[in-house]
Design a protein around this motif. Sequence first.
Motif, PDB file in Angstrom:
ATOM      1  N   ASP A 170       0.856  -1.185   0.000  1.00 26.31           N
ATOM      2  CA  ASP A 170       0.000   0.000   0.000  1.00 26.31           C
ATOM      3  C   ASP A 170       0.897   1.242   0.000  1.00 26.31           C
ATOM      4  O   ASP A 170       1.507   1.582   1.013  1.00 26.31           O
ATOM      5  CB  ASP A 170      -0.893  -0.030   1.244  1.00 26.31           C
ATOM      6  N   LEU A 171       0.968   1.924  -1.130  1.00 26.41           N
ATOM      7  CA  LEU A 171       1.866   3.063  -1.270  1.00 26.41           C
ATOM      8  C   LEU A 171       1.313   4.315  -0.591  1.00 26.41           C
ATOM      9  O   LEU A 171       2.085   5.194  -0.195  1.00 26.41           O
ATOM     10  CB  LEU A 171       2.130   3.333  -2.755  1.00 26.41           C
ATOM     11  N   VAL A 172       0.002   4.384  -0.442  1.00 25.23           N
ATOM     12  CA  VAL A 172      -0.614   5.511   0.270  1.00 25.23           C
ATOM     13  C   VAL A 172      -0.296   5.427   1.759  1.00 25.23           C
ATOM     14  O   VAL A 172      -0.035   6.437   2.409  1.00 25.23           O
ATOM     15  CB  VAL A 172      -2.137   5.545   0.023  1.00 25.23           C
ATOM     16  N   ARG A 173      -0.300   4.225   2.297  1.00 26.08           N
ATOM     17  CA  ARG A 173       0.013   4.040   3.719  1.00 26.08           C
ATOM     18  C   ARG A 173       1.396   4.598   4.048  1.00 26.08           C
ATOM     19  O   ARG A 173       1.583   5.281   5.062  1.00 26.08           O
ATOM     20  CB  ARG A 173      -0.042   2.550   4.061  1.00 26.08           C
ATOM     21  N   GLU A 174       2.363   4.325   3.190  1.00 23.95           N
ATOM     22  CA  GLU A 174       3.723   4.802   3.441  1.00 23.95           C
ATOM     23  C   GLU A 174       3.787   6.327   3.379  1.00 23.95           C
ATOM     24  O   GLU A 174       4.498   6.953   4.161  1.00 23.95           O
ATOM     25  CB  GLU A 174       4.684   4.169   2.430  1.00 23.95           C
ATOM     26  N   TYR A 175       3.060   6.905   2.440  1.00 26.56           N
ATOM     27  CA  TYR A 175       2.977   8.372   2.344  1.00 26.56           C
ATOM     28  C   TYR A 175       2.396   8.977   3.625  1.00 26.56           C
ATOM     29  O   TYR A 175       2.966   9.910   4.203  1.00 26.56           O
ATOM     30  CB  TYR A 175       2.135   8.753   1.125  1.00 26.56           C
ATOM     31  N   VAL A 176       1.279   8.441   4.062  1.00 21.15           N
ATOM     32  CA  VAL A 176       0.611   8.969   5.259  1.00 21.15           C
ATOM     33  C   VAL A 176       1.545   8.912   6.464  1.00 21.15           C
ATOM     34  O   VAL A 176       1.727   9.905   7.190  1.00 21.15           O
ATOM     35  CB  VAL A 176      -0.687   8.187   5.544  1.00 21.15           C
ATOM     36  N   ASP A 177       2.146   7.757   6.689  1.00 21.00           N
ATOM     37  CA  ASP A 177       3.008   7.576   7.864  1.00 21.00           C
ATOM     38  C   ASP A 177       4.213   8.508   7.822  1.00 21.00           C
ATOM     39  O   ASP A 177       4.595   9.116   8.830  1.00 21.00           O
ATOM     40  CB  ASP A 177       3.472   6.124   7.956  1.00 21.00           C
ATOM     41  N   ALA A 178       4.822   8.649   6.634  1.00 18.42           N
ATOM     42  CA  ALA A 178       6.035   9.452   6.512  1.00 18.42           C
ATOM     43  C   ALA A 178       5.757  10.940   6.694  1.00 18.42           C
ATOM     44  O   ALA A 178       6.506  11.645   7.395  1.00 18.42           O
ATOM     45  CB  ALA A 178       6.677   9.208   5.150  1.00 18.42           C
TER      46      ALA A 178
END
Length: 315
Positions: free
Chosen positions: A95-103
């Motif tokens: 999930d590439l959106v998850r990584e964006y949100v967390d970062a």
Amino acid sequence: WFTQDRFGMFIHWGLYAMPARHEWVKMREMITEEHYDLYQRYFDPDLYDARDWARQAKAAGMKYAVMTTKHHEGFCMFDSQYTDYKATNTPAGRDLVREYVDAFRAEGLRVGFYYSLIDWHHPDFPIDMLHPRREDADAKAQSEGRDVRKYAEYMRNQVRELLTNYGKIDVLWFDFSYSGRNGEGDRSWMKGKGKEDWEAEALLKMARELQPGIIIDNRTEIEQDLWTPEQYQPQEWLRHAETGELVTWEACQTLSGSWGYHRDEQTWKSPEMLIRMLVNTVALGGNLLMNVGPTARGYLDSRAEAALKVYADWM
């Protein structure tokens, strides 16, 4: 917070980064599903480091970000249970959106989601004047039987996922309505789409119930919190067309002439123009949402990084 923060990062990223020639490449070149599906089979952003993006955004003075969760091509950068056309079904496998949100949260930046109302992949999205299949000899036959109501339900299901599974979301950026763009003559059956097709009232009601503090733009054809002039710089504070009241607005702009990664793009803005756009926007009561288009491998190319450094140095 929105009118205090003033400066944000727009992120246009999807399968269109692979052909590397504009995010509308599927429509412009009328690429078939069979051909375009190859991009999903090979999409593997092995150099994607959302923390690096977030650090560059913060250094540039940006306070929030808005990332494309699904653009017009219909490909989802998040793990939706309502489609197989998503990042978890590529070699990326995550999930590439998850990584964006967390970062971005980790750097103290607010997070927003862009979600396209248009979907050239969905089997129930009717063919129209902006669709890649518009010139097919059997376009009308292909479009018959497509039920935009089923598509509207699909959108609500996905927006519910986005506003439920990622914690507090600060901005929801829908894009876009075009109900006035209809076909002519033997193409009169091609209808543009707007709030009735999106079932926008139900969509917005659900979004606000799930995220009461969220800021939503006005591109569903129903006025909300935010006016969004695109690729032009207003010369005065935007006013409501009917009441004359000053409105909350955000200019969305690109570092070059394209939103998605365009390898051969030659119209990159000068440092002076980049700074003037920010100064002039804020001076007129607006926000600037400046876009980056990451490559298919997931990094910001040297031209984008240089432009972000212009802001970082000036700040």
